[in-house]
Design an enzyme around this catalytic site. Structure first.
Site, PDB file in Angstrom:
ATOM      1  CD  GLU A 129      -3.032  -1.253   2.091  1.00  0.00           C
ATOM      2  OE1 GLU A 129      -4.100  -1.781   1.787  1.00  0.00           O
ATOM      3  OE2 GLU A 129      -2.810  -0.798   3.228  1.00  0.00           O
ATOM      4  CB  CYS A 184       2.940   7.214   3.550  1.00  0.00           C
ATOM      5  SG  CYS A 184       3.297   5.939   4.753  1.00  0.00           S
ATOM      6  CB  CYS A 237       6.574  -5.802   8.663  1.00  0.00           C
ATOM      7  SG  CYS A 237       7.932  -5.045   9.597  1.00  0.00           S
ATOM      8  CB  CYS A 261       5.457  -3.527  16.165  1.00  0.00           C
ATOM      9  SG  CYS A 261       7.178  -3.145  15.797  1.00  0.00           S
ATOM     10  CB  CYS A 293       2.153  -2.543  13.575  1.00  0.00           C
ATOM     11  SG  CYS A 293       2.301  -2.055  11.843  1.00  0.00           S
ATOM     12  N   GLY A 297       6.551  -2.432   6.155  1.00  0.00           N
ATOM     13  CA  GLY A 297       7.927  -2.933   6.162  1.00  0.00           C
ATOM     14  C   GLY A 297       8.888  -2.132   7.007  1.00  0.00           C
ATOM     15  CD  GLU A 298      12.953  -1.138  10.224  1.00  0.00           C
ATOM     16  OE1 GLU A 298      12.042  -0.694  10.936  1.00  0.00           O
ATOM     17  OE2 GLU A 298      13.898  -0.424   9.832  1.00  0.00           O
ATOM     18  CB  SER A 304       9.847   5.702   9.689  1.00  0.00           C
ATOM     19  OG  SER A 304       9.312   5.335  10.940  1.00  0.00           O
ATOM     20  CG  LEU A 348      11.327   5.789  22.013  1.00  0.00           C
ATOM     21  CD1 LEU A 348      12.590   4.960  21.860  1.00  0.00           C
ATOM     22  CD2 LEU A 348      11.671   7.174  22.551  1.00  0.00           C
ATOM     23  CG  ASN A 356      -4.585   5.253  13.289  1.00  0.00           C
ATOM     24  OD1 ASN A 356      -5.477   6.052  13.528  1.00  0.00           O
ATOM     25  ND2 ASN A 356      -3.383   5.635  12.890  1.00  0.00           N
ATOM     26  CB  CYS A 401       0.185   5.488  11.462  1.00  0.00           C
ATOM     27  SG  CYS A 401       0.516   7.173  11.053  1.00  0.00           S
TER      28      CYS A 401
HETATM   29  N1  SAH Z   1       8.924  -0.177  10.249  1.00  0.00           N
HETATM   30  C1  SAH Z   1       9.125   1.244  10.280  1.00  0.00           C
HETATM   31  C2  SAH Z   1       8.211   2.026   9.340  1.00  0.00           C
HETATM   32  C3  SAH Z   1       6.725   1.680   9.253  1.00  0.00           C
HETATM   33  S1  SAH Z   1       5.583   2.127  10.518  1.00  0.00           S
HETATM   34  C4  SAH Z   1       8.984   1.737  11.681  1.00  0.00           C
HETATM   35  O1  SAH Z   1       8.679   0.958  12.565  1.00  0.00           O
HETATM   36  O2  SAH Z   1       9.256   2.914  11.924  1.00  0.00           O
HETATM   37  C5  SAH Z   1       5.213   3.817  10.507  1.00  0.00           C
HETATM   38  C6  SAH Z   1       4.738   4.290  11.899  1.00  0.00           C
HETATM   39  O3  SAH Z   1       3.383   3.914  12.212  1.00  0.00           O
HETATM   40  C7  SAH Z   1       5.612   3.694  12.989  1.00  0.00           C
HETATM   41  O4  SAH Z   1       5.963   4.653  13.927  1.00  0.00           O
HETATM   42  C8  SAH Z   1       4.667   2.673  13.567  1.00  0.00           C
HETATM   43  O5  SAH Z   1       5.081   2.296  14.838  1.00  0.00           O
HETATM   44  C9  SAH Z   1       3.358   3.400  13.522  1.00  0.00           C
HETATM   45  N2  SAH Z   1       2.215   2.517  13.767  1.00  0.00           N
HETATM   46  C10 SAH Z   1       2.169   1.178  13.601  1.00  0.00           C
HETATM   47  N3  SAH Z   1       0.953   0.694  13.951  1.00  0.00           N
HETATM   48  C11 SAH Z   1       0.211   1.750  14.337  1.00  0.00           C
HETATM   49  C12 SAH Z   1      -1.142   1.888  14.769  1.00  0.00           C
HETATM   50  N4  SAH Z   1      -1.956   0.835  14.857  1.00  0.00           N
HETATM   51  N5  SAH Z   1      -1.571   3.121  15.071  1.00  0.00           N
HETATM   52  C13 SAH Z   1      -0.759   4.191  14.934  1.00  0.00           C
HETATM   53  N6  SAH Z   1       0.515   4.117  14.522  1.00  0.00           N
HETATM   54  C14 SAH Z   1       1.009   2.916  14.222  1.00  0.00           C
END
Ligand code: SAH
Length: 363
Positions: free
Chosen positions: A95, A108, A115, A119, A122, A163-164, A195, A218, A296, A339
């Protein structure tokens, strides 16, 4: 005579294109000519590239191609956000999200199909991991978005899709090179943001070759909590990560860079006054900005978003401690483009127990 597979010029940065043309016995400046055709004029047909000789155009048609991923679905949100489902192969889609704002237009983009990082908050993590995107599939998202909505000039790119990015190092760096190149998209390095959830060795390597803006996910001010939310923290704990961020900034003296800390606000999990104070203390010696992201939700999650009052209370504590803090406005949530909601279509090849193992190999 068998002909070799054509080279896809879409994902080659200037150095790689110069090498390609050198091998054909052509001068270096062919690289910038072709980059301009592809990325600035949106041309994918060699026969239209009128400043190349007819012979060269024919040779390119044999040896090379300009291939793009396909838009499988185009959704527009009521707030102006667009989300494209981009098909990268028969089984997988990623996406890409375009966010127009009065002072900028941000794209974005995704760097992987799924991924591997797991986390817990996510949506992408739930998809599992299939593969890295190639550099042409990464930069192709920018090419497509720019052609889909040519009236909106994309000014910013953030690697905050699926993805990372630091576990797909070479392809991400090559795509960034094209984005920054004056003959590519000519984006300012401050307007391209990588990011990461904190893959420390790769961040150090990245700082040696790139100086774009850095955002770090973080989400917690202490290791005990971060271990649970962002499992890669068990491998690279907060103190190690902070030192790597400082090293990243130190490699770009005079650049007035700072780290953007992303902090997702999850109700009752990481959003107390104590968490805010600990966060302010933690980052006080690093030039910083905090980006609070209201959580979200997505199907199946056990987490909920902090209330608006809680988010502003948290923000006030950070601001009182002198930390620049902004609350990210939730955009495109009516089309699941916010996000952490990006899921694409991923054929999961990973199984949870092996995922961290794979990460350790690639990190
Ligand atoms: N893997 C990378 C980039 C993708 S995530 C990273 O971790 O930075 C982009 C951002 O969205 C990250 O800060 C992630 O932690 C955040 N994110 C992931 N799930 C989310 C959610 N359910 N609600 C809000 N932000 C979220």
């Amino acid at each position: 005579m068998t002909s070799a597979t054509p080279v896809n010029l879409m994902g080659l940065d200037r150095t790689a294109l110069e090498r390609f043309f050198a091998e054909l016995g052509e001068p270096r400046f062919r690289a910038t000519q072709v980059m301009k055709w592809i990325h600035q004029h949106g041309i994918t047909d060699f026969s239209v590239m009128t400043n190349l000789s007819k012979g060269l155009r024919e040779l390119l048609t044999e040896r090379a191609e300009i291939r793009l991923p396909r838009v499988a679905l185009d959704q527009a949100s009521e707030d102006g956000t667009h989300k494209w489902l981009v098909r990268v192969d028969s089984g997988n889609c990623v996406e890409t999200v375009l966010i127009p704002e009065p002072d900028r237009v941000t794209l974005c983009i995704s760097s992987q199909v799924g991924c591997a990082l797991d986390c817990t908050f996510c949506a992408t993590a739930q998809q599992g991991f299939n593969r890295n995107l190639s550099s042409d599939e990464i930069v192709g998202q920018l090419w497509l978005a720019a052609r889909q909505l040519p009236e909106l000039r994309i000014s910013n790119v953030v690697f905050m899709g699926m993805g990372e990015p630091l576990t797909n190092f070479d392809n991400v760096v090559q795509a960034i090179n094209i984005m920054l190149d004056d003959f590519g998209y000519g984006l300012s390095k401050r307007r391209v943001t990588l990011s990461t959830s904190g893959v420390v060795p790769a961040l150090d390597r990245f700082g040696d070759v790139c100086d774009v803006a850095l955002a770090v996910s973080l989400h917690a001010p202490d290791d005990e909590l971060r271990n649970r939310l962002v499992p890669i923290n068990r491998k690279y704990p907060i103190a190690t990560l902070l030192q790597a961020c400082q090293r990243y900034l130190d490699k770009q003296p005079g650049n007035r860079q700072r780290v953007t800390w992303e902090y997702v606000m999850i109700d009752g999990v990481n959003d107390s006054d104590q968490h805010a104070r600990a966060l302010a203390r933690l980052i006080r010696n690093i030039p910083s900005k905090v980006n609070l992201i209201p959580f979200n939700p997505f199907p199946g999650t056990r987490f909920a978003r902090s209330s608006a009052e809680r988010i502003s209370g948290f923000r006030d504590i950070l601001m009182a401690a002198g930390v620049v803090t902004i609350t990210r406005r939730t955009r495109g949530d009516d089309i699941d483009a916010a996000c952490g909601q990006l899921a694409g279509e991923v054929q999961d090849r990973s199984r949870r127990p092996v995922r961290m193992a794979r990460l350790q190999v690639s990190a």
